[in-house]
Write an enzyme that holds these catalytic residues in place. Sequence first.
Site: not given
Ligand code: ADP
Length: 207
Positions: A123, A154
């Site tokens: 990605r 990322r």
């Molecule tokens: P993906 O869905 O591809 O893992 P995200 O951008 O949604 O990527 O999330 C990236 C990171 O942000 C996660 O791996 C986590 O560390 C943190 N994160 C995102 N949403 C949450 C959440 N609801 N609770 C805790 N950590 C979160």
Amino acid sequence: MQIILLGAPGAGKGTQAKRLSAKYNLLHVSTGDIFRENIKNSTDIGIIAKSFIDKGQLVPNDVTVEIVKERLEQEDCKNQGYLLDGFPRNIEQAIELDKFSKIDLVLNIGVDINKLINRITGRRVCPKCGASYHVTTLNGETLCKACKTELILRDDDNEETVTKRIEVYNKQTAPLIDYYKKQGKIATVDGNLGIDETFNQIVKILG
Ligand code: ADP
Ligand code: ZN
């Protein structure tokens, strides 16, 4: 309408959320995006979040629940439906969410686990507009098609961190499927299909 997008990392939540928010005029609330914005601006929350995100772990619930609660309490979210992308990610967050939001539907995007690592490590994302691409369709192109910004990988999209994120998903996030089944709110779509096909399935569900 208040919708949760559920799915493993790489399932395509962000991609589908962007399309859905445009078609149905829903606000796209992504905890990952909020954390990345905070990291970029070196806020206190950003500094805490980065230390967990880089290891593939969840940011602690107290921090995460607070930023979502604050976001949903803003005027726009009171007047308009929203799509939650990346929240909740464990049962505790779901229990907290039930206290300050009324969710109508949970869209579960299912993907074969063995596809995820390739999807995520391949990605490339636009740091400016958030568009995301896969190297196989970029054909060597390094600029965002939408805004011509240089695409990036990322920090947390390397194989080691992705492996950890998938493990965290299986342990902490997947149980939410049952949680919302019990509430009668789950609809599942096949995220192994192309972006358009998955989107069309969702559109059928939403009517
Ligand atoms: P993906 O869905 O591809 O893992 P995200 O951008 O949604 O990527 O999330 C990236 C990171 O942000 C996660 O791996 C986590 O560390 C943190 N994160 C995102 N949403 C949450 C959440 N609801 N609770 C805790 N950590 C979160
Ligand atoms: Zn862009």
